[in-house]
Design a protein around this motif. Structure first.
Motif, PDB file in Angstrom:
ATOM      1  N   LEU A 185       0.825  -1.205   0.000  1.00  0.00           N
ATOM      2  CA  LEU A 185       0.000   0.000   0.000  1.00  0.00           C
ATOM      3  C   LEU A 185       0.861   1.257   0.000  1.00  0.00           C
ATOM      4  O   LEU A 185       0.563   2.227  -0.697  1.00  0.00           O
ATOM      5  CB  LEU A 185      -0.929  -0.010   1.222  1.00  0.00           C
ATOM      6  N   ARG A 186       1.932   1.233   0.770  1.00  0.00           N
ATOM      7  CA  ARG A 186       2.816   2.397   0.814  1.00  0.00           C
ATOM      8  C   ARG A 186       3.454   2.648  -0.547  1.00  0.00           C
ATOM      9  O   ARG A 186       3.573   3.793  -0.992  1.00  0.00           O
ATOM     10  CB  ARG A 186       3.905   2.184   1.879  1.00  0.00           C
ATOM     11  N   SER A 187       3.849   1.586  -1.237  1.00  0.00           N
ATOM     12  CA  SER A 187       4.504   1.756  -2.528  1.00  0.00           C
ATOM     13  C   SER A 187       3.536   2.173  -3.626  1.00  0.00           C
ATOM     14  O   SER A 187       3.940   2.796  -4.617  1.00  0.00           O
ATOM     15  CB  SER A 187       5.212   0.454  -2.937  1.00  0.00           C
ATOM     16  N   LEU A 188       2.249   1.827  -3.465  1.00  0.00           N
ATOM     17  CA  LEU A 188       1.261   2.145  -4.497  1.00  0.00           C
ATOM     18  C   LEU A 188       0.661   3.539  -4.347  1.00  0.00           C
ATOM     19  O   LEU A 188       0.095   4.064  -5.302  1.00  0.00           O
ATOM     20  CB  LEU A 188       0.124   1.116  -4.474  1.00  0.00           C
ATOM     21  N   LEU A 196     -10.041   8.492  -3.255  1.00  0.00           N
ATOM     22  CA  LEU A 196     -11.428   8.089  -3.492  1.00  0.00           C
ATOM     23  C   LEU A 196     -11.548   6.624  -3.911  1.00  0.00           C
ATOM     24  O   LEU A 196     -12.388   5.891  -3.350  1.00  0.00           O
ATOM     25  CB  LEU A 196     -12.070   9.006  -4.537  1.00  0.00           C
ATOM     26  N   PRO A 197     -10.740   6.134  -4.874  1.00  0.00           N
ATOM     27  CA  PRO A 197     -10.842   4.703  -5.209  1.00  0.00           C
ATOM     28  C   PRO A 197     -10.531   3.801  -4.019  1.00  0.00           C
ATOM     29  O   PRO A 197     -11.210   2.792  -3.805  1.00  0.00           O
ATOM     30  CB  PRO A 197      -9.808   4.533  -6.333  1.00  0.00           C
ATOM     31  N   TRP A 198      -9.521   4.154  -3.233  1.00  0.00           N
ATOM     32  CA  TRP A 198      -9.173   3.329  -2.076  1.00  0.00           C
ATOM     33  C   TRP A 198     -10.296   3.357  -1.040  1.00  0.00           C
ATOM     34  O   TRP A 198     -10.665   2.312  -0.497  1.00  0.00           O
ATOM     35  CB  TRP A 198      -7.871   3.834  -1.451  1.00  0.00           C
ATOM     36  N   ILE A 202     -12.554   0.156   0.300  1.00  0.00           N
ATOM     37  CA  ILE A 202     -12.666  -0.184   1.721  1.00  0.00           C
ATOM     38  C   ILE A 202     -14.120  -0.192   2.170  1.00  0.00           C
ATOM     39  O   ILE A 202     -14.571  -1.101   2.880  1.00  0.00           O
ATOM     40  CB  ILE A 202     -11.837   0.800   2.563  1.00  0.00           C
ATOM     41  N   LEU A 203     -14.866   0.828   1.754  1.00  0.00           N
ATOM     42  CA  LEU A 203     -16.273   0.926   2.149  1.00  0.00           C
ATOM     43  C   LEU A 203     -17.086  -0.245   1.611  1.00  0.00           C
ATOM     44  O   LEU A 203     -17.921  -0.816   2.325  1.00  0.00           O
ATOM     45  CB  LEU A 203     -16.854   2.247   1.643  1.00  0.00           C
ATOM     46  N   ILE A 204     -16.841  -0.624   0.365  1.00  0.00           N
ATOM     47  CA  ILE A 204     -17.562  -1.753  -0.233  1.00  0.00           C
ATOM     48  C   ILE A 204     -17.276  -3.037   0.531  1.00  0.00           C
ATOM     49  O   ILE A 204     -18.188  -3.816   0.835  1.00  0.00           O
ATOM     50  CB  ILE A 204     -17.187  -1.899  -1.718  1.00  0.00           C
ATOM     51  N   VAL A 205     -16.012  -3.265   0.855  1.00  0.00           N
ATOM     52  CA  VAL A 205     -15.639  -4.477   1.596  1.00  0.00           C
ATOM     53  C   VAL A 205     -16.301  -4.497   2.976  1.00  0.00           C
ATOM     54  O   VAL A 205     -16.851  -5.519   3.408  1.00  0.00           O
ATOM     55  CB  VAL A 205     -14.112  -4.583   1.724  1.00  0.00           C
ATOM     56  N   ALA A 231     -11.871   4.350 -10.140  1.00  0.00           N
ATOM     57  CA  ALA A 231     -10.672   4.907 -10.776  1.00  0.00           C
ATOM     58  C   ALA A 231     -10.898   5.127 -12.263  1.00  0.00           C
ATOM     59  O   ALA A 231     -10.454   6.120 -12.836  1.00  0.00           O
ATOM     60  CB  ALA A 231      -9.485   3.963 -10.553  1.00  0.00           C
ATOM     61  N   GLY A 232     -11.622   4.178 -12.906  1.00  0.00           N
ATOM     62  CA  GLY A 232     -11.901   4.330 -14.332  1.00  0.00           C
ATOM     63  C   GLY A 232     -12.780   5.520 -14.621  1.00  0.00           C
ATOM     64  O   GLY A 232     -12.540   6.275 -15.562  1.00  0.00           O
ATOM     65  N   VAL A 233     -13.818   5.731 -13.804  1.00  0.00           N
ATOM     66  CA  VAL A 233     -14.701   6.889 -13.969  1.00  0.00           C
ATOM     67  C   VAL A 233     -13.933   8.188 -13.755  1.00  0.00           C
ATOM     68  O   VAL A 233     -14.074   9.152 -14.511  1.00  0.00           O
ATOM     69  CB  VAL A 233     -15.890   6.794 -13.013  1.00  0.00           C
ATOM     70  N   MET A 234     -13.089   8.203 -12.727  1.00  0.00           N
ATOM     71  CA  MET A 234     -12.303   9.406 -12.454  1.00  0.00           C
ATOM     72  C   MET A 234     -11.335   9.701 -13.586  1.00  0.00           C
ATOM     73  O   MET A 234     -11.097  10.856 -13.940  1.00  0.00           O
ATOM     74  CB  MET A 234     -11.518   9.238 -11.150  1.00  0.00           C
ATOM     75  N   GLY A 235     -10.783   8.640 -14.194  1.00  0.00           N
ATOM     76  CA  GLY A 235      -9.847   8.829 -15.292  1.00  0.00           C
ATOM     77  C   GLY A 235     -10.493   9.368 -16.534  1.00  0.00           C
ATOM     78  O   GLY A 235      -9.849   9.988 -17.387  1.00  0.00           O
ATOM     79  N   ASN A 236     -11.809   9.114 -16.669  1.00  0.00           N
ATOM     80  CA  ASN A 236     -12.527   9.595 -17.858  1.00  0.00           C
ATOM     81  C   ASN A 236     -13.009  11.026 -17.703  1.00  0.00           C
ATOM     82  O   ASN A 236     -13.492  11.634 -18.661  1.00  0.00           O
ATOM     83  CB  ASN A 236     -13.724   8.686 -18.147  1.00  0.00           C
TER      84      ASN A 236
END
Length: 237
Positions: A185-188, A196-198, A202-205, A231-236
């Motif tokens: 996690l630290r490296s990513l 927001l994606p992270w 977490i919330l979904i899990v 992440a995909g939506v944010m990237g678009n």
């Protein structure tokens, strides 16, 4: 096939060497959680050889760790595979962004590039370009080769060491899975854009684990899919 796709062998070697050289500082962190994965693999009764082969063929640290952890927890092979795939869905976005580097190349070069593309060498390639340096396909591959070498060596070392320890828990090796994910996690983490994606994952899990009868494997899969979708939506946008 163009000259761009068949550069002079000396040029290829220089770009490969530059990728390997520049990735080494980042590879230190990969080696740390590679050792942790090796300890976890030993708990799943995997030998050093099996661990090395898995690392070479799969070469996806977080996916390997979650898949082996699920096996240790008693989940079936299919569920472990799905959990690993879901966790690494972000790599679809990374490889999709490399279409210019892969364009016009023979199939084996495309497959090699896809296999060796990671968060670290992808980010390093773009960082070098941002500074005005020359970094393309062979630089990416060189970085990936450096990472896979460190990853395989460290995972095999961890699995081999754990196999000769009579009581792994006495050394805290049962914490290997948690330690490995902390390192990953630290490296990513690459900045506030990841928040927001992270948080969504977490919330979904948490919600799926609290309000559904799903096995933890499936809640992890849902979290991975949800985070990738965000992440995909944010990237678009």
């Amino acid at each position: 096939m163009t000259l761009q796709n068949l550069p002079h062998s000396g040029t290829v070697r220089r770009r490969l060497a530059a990728g390997v050289r520049d990735i080494l500082p980042l590879a230190v962190g990969v080696g740390v959680y590679g050792l942790a994965f090796g300890l976890l693999a030993a708990q799943a009764r995997m030998s050093g050889l099996q661990t090395g082969v898995m690392g070479t063929i799969v070469f996806a640290g977080s996916s390997q760790i979650i898949a082996v952890e699920r096996l240790v927890a008693g989940a079936g092979a299919g569920a472990a595979l799905l959990a690993g795939l879901a966790l690494n869905l972000r790599l679809l976005l990374i490889t999709a962004s490399l279409r210019d580097e892969f364009a016009g190349r023979p199939w084996w070069q495309v497959l090699l590039g896809v296999h060796l593309a990671t968060d670290e060498n992808w980010a390093l390639m773009h960082a070098v370009r941002a500074r005005g340096g020359c970094a393309g396909y062979w630089y990416l591959v060189g970085g990936g080769l450096g990472l896979v070498a460190v990853w395989v060596l460290s995972t095999v070392a961890g699995a081999t060491f754990a196999a000769v320890v009579p009581e792994p828990k006495s050394l805290g090796m049962d914490f290997a899975f948690t330690a490995a994910f902390i390192a990953i996690l630290r490296s990513l983490w690459s900045g506030s854009a990841m928040l927001l994606p992270w948080a969504g994952s977490i919330l979904i899990v948490l919600l799926a684990g609290r309000f559904t009868p799903l096995d933890p494997t499936w809640t992890l899969i849902l979290g991975g899919l949800g985070g990738a979708a965000i992440a995909g939506v944010m990237g678009n946008d």
